[in-house]
Design an enzyme around this catalytic site. Structure first.
Site, PDB file in Angstrom:
ATOM      1  N   ARG A  96     -21.916  -8.598   6.474  1.00  0.00           N
ATOM      2  CA  ARG A  96     -21.574 -10.007   6.332  1.00  0.00           C
ATOM      3  C   ARG A  96     -21.109 -10.540   7.677  1.00  0.00           C
ATOM      4  O   ARG A  96     -20.485  -9.797   8.463  1.00  0.00           O
ATOM      5  CB  ARG A  96     -20.452 -10.197   5.303  1.00  0.00           C
ATOM      6  CG  ARG A  96     -20.875  -9.963   3.857  1.00  0.00           C
ATOM      7  CD  ARG A  96     -21.801 -11.064   3.331  1.00  0.00           C
ATOM      8  NE  ARG A  96     -22.155 -10.868   1.921  1.00  0.00           N
ATOM      9  CZ  ARG A  96     -23.290 -10.295   1.494  1.00  0.00           C
ATOM     10  NH1 ARG A  96     -24.178  -9.866   2.373  1.00  0.00           N
ATOM     11  NH2 ARG A  96     -23.534 -10.189   0.210  1.00  0.00           N
TER      12      ARG A  96
ATOM     13  N   HIS B 196     -30.957 -13.234   7.975  1.00  0.00           N
ATOM     14  CA  HIS B 196     -30.490 -12.516   6.781  1.00  0.00           C
ATOM     15  C   HIS B 196     -31.685 -11.948   5.999  1.00  0.00           C
ATOM     16  O   HIS B 196     -31.871 -12.251   4.810  1.00  0.00           O
ATOM     17  CB  HIS B 196     -29.635 -13.427   5.880  1.00  0.00           C
ATOM     18  CG  HIS B 196     -28.711 -12.633   4.987  1.00  0.00           C
ATOM     19  ND1 HIS B 196     -27.441 -13.063   4.661  1.00  0.00           N
ATOM     20  CD2 HIS B 196     -28.873 -11.434   4.387  1.00  0.00           C
ATOM     21  CE1 HIS B 196     -26.873 -12.159   3.868  1.00  0.00           C
ATOM     22  NE2 HIS B 196     -27.719 -11.170   3.700  1.00  0.00           N
TER      23      HIS B 196
END
Lengths: 311, 311
Positions: free
Chosen positions: B223, B271
């Site tokens: 993250r 991502h």
């Protein structure tokens, strides 16, 4: 024991020192015309004159895996002086790295993402299916087996092709000219790891490459002469081939102005896929020289070249 | 059986159809405020209003591995309605691909070769030693274990760090705050695969990153909030960190003008390291819903989240 070192394109001093340290009883010398007769030769692309003069050799050690530059020459009688190539010596893991890196880059479309990011664009691409990405390896020697094992670990379907029939765990194997078309017909990424011989020269040409699955990729880590450059360009232009990663070329260094240099769908690297690692290679060659010198049979050495086959 | 689907940023229709096909006896509906009470929820970053209204849930299925967006909310009692994250479902092989690709790219200096080739320069770089490239993985769950296995196959020394002590074959394991400094001190490539919790937020900051071996690389696939962006930039500027491959960011999409976009030593991807694969995920979630519905104990499901730990 006398050892002659004769390597083009290689810095001699560290090799001479390393061989001397590994074989303290030997005389290790850089060859030049007129030098004394040696018992063993350590070579990379030597001139014909080397073998014409060195008539007492009992073994010729090639500091690379490919012996195509060597077998073109008139060599000593192989029953007296076997030609021995490097047997792995740290090369297979490098090859596995290079090929996996290239396959993953193509499969995951990292080049396209990179182009998007260069435009500061946060993009989405539908993930490709692994089952649509069978990887076909031509050449199932030490390097080919190691590469196939590494690829299988990422769950790619792996296919293999070799001159004579082989069985490799986890690899769907094809062999001989009879098996080539079936091998190509369901291959999406073609990896060339073949030795260069008269039989394999130009094996990647229009007639073979167009049998690959549409949107195929080519990875050449063997020799430049395996590939017909113009045929690859034409099939990329037609869209049948989506891209190529090339580490080897017909002329090296790749000549200035060659269209491969700047082609957006061709990745060029300067023959760096699996480099000869000096320390590992010296240890391996010194060990084999000692074995031969103690009278070990030629057939007991790994990497003895079959001059008829050319590898 | 009623199933509510509530996912931000995800095209609902194929999920609804897929879940319906996998669970033919169920009613599968896209949630909107005021909808009927459902038995099971399939979610990605749902609003608090979803849980405030859905008071009859018996299970909450997250269509991703990370549940940080979920555990911030007021959730139903976990003994009645467990939160279940995806358990691999095709993600770990993608993560292994992404991380191996990045580690090999850094180790083999492919970025530098690419820059040379862009100038049509055939260059030589001394091969780096594998023993100088220990890779340290933070987070040894399903993904971390799979990544460590893939890296070990390329003979990189692999180290691992986790909150609680673990044993992973072939990995030198460290744990807890007490083990963090020793873990970092001999790590050359730092891979972050941690869950995001109050304990792990900003774990990659000046004080930790400067403990890495000089010339370190950072790979963040967890993250964005694990990393302090400015600290990374400062350590790259100082030369202590040689480069970074970042797939996740504090704000996604990465905002226009963020210095990461165009930094020559930072590779950005949107991502995409391990994407949720719809078919695999639907099959896994449907199987777990059926199990719960048949009365299987919560503890028998893989991927049940410990809300106190946050993963």
């Amino acid at each position: 024991m006398h050892i002659a070192f004769c390597c083009t394109d290689t810095k001699a001093e560290p090799w001479l020192q390393g061989l001397q340290a590994a074989l303290p009883g030997a005389t290790v010398q850089l060859w030049s015309p007129g030098a004394a007769l040696a018992d063993y030769a350590v070579v990379w692309a030597p001139p014909q004159a080397f073998f014409d003069e060195q008539t007492a050799l009992r073994g010729v050690f090639n500091i690379g895996a490919g012996v195509d530059a060597l077998v073109k020459l008139r060599l000593p009688d192989a029953t007296q002086a076997p030609v021995v190539r490097l047997d792995d010596a740290g090369m297979s893991v490098q090859m596995a790295e290079y090929v996996c890196h290239a396959v993953i880059r193509h499969f995951r479309e990292f080049d396209a993402y990179e182009a998007d990011v260069a435009r500061q664009e946060w993009s989405y691409r539908k993930p490709r299916r692994r089952s649509d990405f069978p990887v076909g390896i031509m050449g199932l020697g030490v390097l080919g087996e190691r590469v196939s094992r590494a690829l299988a670990q990422f769950d790619f379907p792996v296919r293999g092709w070799s001159r004579s029939a082989k069985t490799v765990p986890g690899v769907q194997c094809f062999s001989g000219l009879a098996g080539l078309n079936d091998f190509l017909a369901a291959t999406r990424v073609l990896v060339c790891l073949l030795p260069l011989t008269p039989d394999t020269e130009s094996i990647m040409r229009k007639e073979t490459l167009e049998r690959l699955l549409p949107g195929a990729y080519i990875i050449n880590v063997a020799r430049g002469a395996h590939l017909v450059d113009d045929d690859l360009m034409a099939l990329i232009d037609s869209g049948h081939i989506a891209g190529a990663t090339l580490d080897v070329f017909r002329v090296e260094p790749l000549p200035a102005g060659h269209p491969f240099w700047a082609h957006s769908k061709i990745t060029v690297t300067p023959h760096t896929s699996a480099r000869t690692l000096r320390d590992e290679s010296i240890a391996q060659i010194a060990g084999k020289i000692q074995a031969l010198h103690r009278g070990a049979p030629i057939a007991s050495l790994a990497g003895v070249v079959d001059l008829k086959k050319g590898y």
